[in-house]
Design an enzyme around this catalytic site. Structure first.
Site, short mmCIF file in Angstrom:
data_model
loop_
_atom_site.label_atom_id
_atom_site.label_comp_id
_atom_site.label_asym_id
_atom_site.label_seq_id
_atom_site.Cartn_x
_atom_site.Cartn_y
_atom_site.Cartn_z
N HIS A 1 21.91 -35.73 -28.38
CA HIS A 1 20.58 -35.21 -28.08
C HIS A 1 19.66 -36.43 -28.03
CE1 HIS A 1 21.35 -30.91 -29.78
NE2 HIS A 1 22.48 -31.45 -29.34
N ASP B 1 9.76 -32.86 -31.83
CA ASP B 1 8.49 -32.63 -32.53
C ASP B 1 8.12 -33.90 -33.26
OD1 ASP B 1 8.16 -29.78 -31.98
OD2 ASP B 1 10.00 -29.58 -33.16
N HIS C 1 9.00 -20.49 -27.00
CA HIS C 1 8.73 -21.64 -27.87
C HIS C 1 7.46 -21.34 -28.69
CE1 HIS C 1 7.38 -25.75 -28.90
NE2 HIS C 1 8.68 -25.94 -29.02
N PHE D 1 13.95 -21.43 -41.98
CA PHE D 1 14.19 -22.19 -40.76
C PHE D 1 13.75 -21.37 -39.54
CE2 PHE D 1 17.40 -24.28 -37.84
CZ PHE D 1 16.73 -25.50 -37.83
N HIS E 1 27.24 -21.86 -27.49
CA HIS E 1 27.00 -23.17 -28.13
C HIS E 1 26.76 -22.88 -29.62
CE1 HIS E 1 25.41 -27.31 -28.51
NE2 HIS E 1 24.50 -26.78 -29.32
#
Ligand code: FAD
Length: 276
Positions: A67, A99, A139, A206, A256
Site C-alpha cells: 500500500h 490520513d 467515506h 475501529f 480481500h
C-alpha cells in the site's frame, strides 16, 4: 468452487511480530491468494517495514502489493519509493490518500488518491496494477454519497485497475455501491474487503473510527456474549461466512481478507466457503 482471494497484512514492529507473520503467511499460502498486500503508515511512518515485508513476500514467490499513501508526501519521496518497488520486481500497488498522523500539519504535495494514481501512471506507465480504496458505506469525510461516488469514479478514471472496499457487514451496501459505480461508467473489478471478527470491543472502536457500520443486531448479540470468547468467535465466523457467501453468489469478483496478521479465521471462513 475457486474463489479469487487476496490477503492483507500490516508491517510488524518487532522481531517476534516478523516471525508470527511468517508463520501466518506460510499457513495462508495454501489458499494460493492472488496477492498478499502490506499496509503503509500515512506520512511514511512504516516505509522501511512495509518494504521489508513486501520483499520477503516476493522472495517467497508470492505476488506482493505494497500500500502507498500520498498525504504528507512529496513527489520526490514517492518517486523514490516507486523506484525501490520496481527494483524489487513489484508489479502491484494499492494507492491511497491515507490520513495525516496526529501532530503532522504538512499535507504535502498531494490532496487526494486520484492525484497519486495519476502520478504513478505518469511516472511508471503501465508497470503497476493499481488498486484503490472504495467505500460502500461512504467515506467518513465525504459530504454526501453522490460526492464520494464521483470521487471514486475520478480515481478509477485516473488509471486504477481495480478497487478493494472498506469492510462492511451489510451486503446490500456493497451491491448498491457496485450498481451505482457501474452507472457512472466504472467497469473495473470492485473486490469486497472482509474483516473476520476476532473480538468485539476493538472491532467496535475501529468501526466507529473508520466509518464502517456494525449493525445494531450484531452489536447487541456481541454485547450479550460478554467475555465468552468462544461464542463471539463462533457468531463472528457464522456472520462473516454468510456475508461472503452472499457476496460471491451476488457476483463479487473475489474477496480481500483483512487478516490482521492472523491465519486462523481467514482459513476457517475459506474452509466453510469451499468445503476444503
Ligand atoms: P481519497 O480517495 O482521496 O478519498 C478521501 C476523501 O476525499 C473521501 O471523502 C472522498 O470522497 C474525497 N475525495 C477524493 N477525491 C477527491 C477529489 N478529487 N476532490 C474532492 N474530494 C475528493 N490507510 C493507511 O494509512 N494505510 C493503508 O495501508 C491503508 N490501506 C487501506 C486499504 C483499503 C482497501 C482501504 C479501504 C483503506 C485503507 N486505508 C489505509 C485507509 C485510507 O487511507 C483512509 O480511508 C483515507 O481516509 C482515505 O484514503 P483514500 O485513498 O480512500 O482517499
Amino acid at each position: 468452487m475457486k474463489t479469487e482471494l487476496s490477503i492483507e497484512f500490516f508491517p510488524p514492529q518487532t522481531p517476534e511480530g516478523v516471525e508470527k507473520l511468517r508463520a501466518a503467511r506460510a499457513r495462508l499460502a495454501v489458499l494460493e491468494p492472488e496477492f498478499f498486500s502490506v499496509t503503509y503508515g500515512a506520512g511514511g511512518s512504516t516505509r522501511e517495514r512495509t518494504f521489508a515485508a513486501v520483499k520477503e513476500i516476493a522472495a517467497e514467490g508470492h505476488q506482493a502489493a505494497p500500500h502507498l499513501s500520498c498525504i504528507g508526501s512529496t513527489r520526490a519521496s514517492l518517486r523514490e519509493i516507486l523506484g525501490d518497488y520496481i527494483g524489487a520486481g513489484i508489479r502491484r500497488v494499492v494507492a491511497l490518500r491515507g490520513d495525516l498522523p496526529s501532530g503532522m500539519a504538512e499535507t504535502g504535495e498531494f490532496r487526494h488518491a486520484n492525484e497519486l494514481v495519476e502520478f504513478i501512471r505518469a511516472e511508471t506507465g503501465e508497470h503497476f496494477h493499481i488498486e484503490v480504496a472504495a467505500y460502500p458505506e461512504w467515506h467518513p469525510q465525504s459530504r454526501a454519497p453522490v460526492d464520494d461516488l464521483a470521487a471514486f469514479a475520478t480515481k478509477i478514471k485516473a488509471g486504477a485497475d481495480s478497487a478493494i472496499t472498506q469492510y462492511f457487514y451489510n451486503a446490500d451496501a456493497y451491491f448498491h455501491f457496485v450498481d451505482a459505480a457501474r452507472a457512472l461508467g466504472v467497469d473495473v473489478p470492485i473486490i469486497p474487503g472482509i474483516m473476520p471478527i476476532n473480538g468485539f470491543s476493538k472491532l467496535a472502536r475501529f468501526s466507529d473510527a473508520c466509518g464502517a457500520e456494525l449493525p445494531r443486531w450484531m452489536r447487541r448479540k456481541f454485547e450479550g456474549f460478554g467475555d465468552d470468547t468462544e461464542s463471539i468467535r463462533a457468531f463472528g465466523l457464522d456472520v462473516v461466512t454468510r456475508l461472503c457467501e452472499r457476496l460471491l453468489r451476488g457476483g463479487a469478483p473475489g474477496l480481500h481478507f483483512y487478516s490482521m496478521n492472523q491465519a486462523e479465521l481467514t482459513l476457517e471462513i475459506h474452509r466453510r466457503l469451499t468445503g476444503n
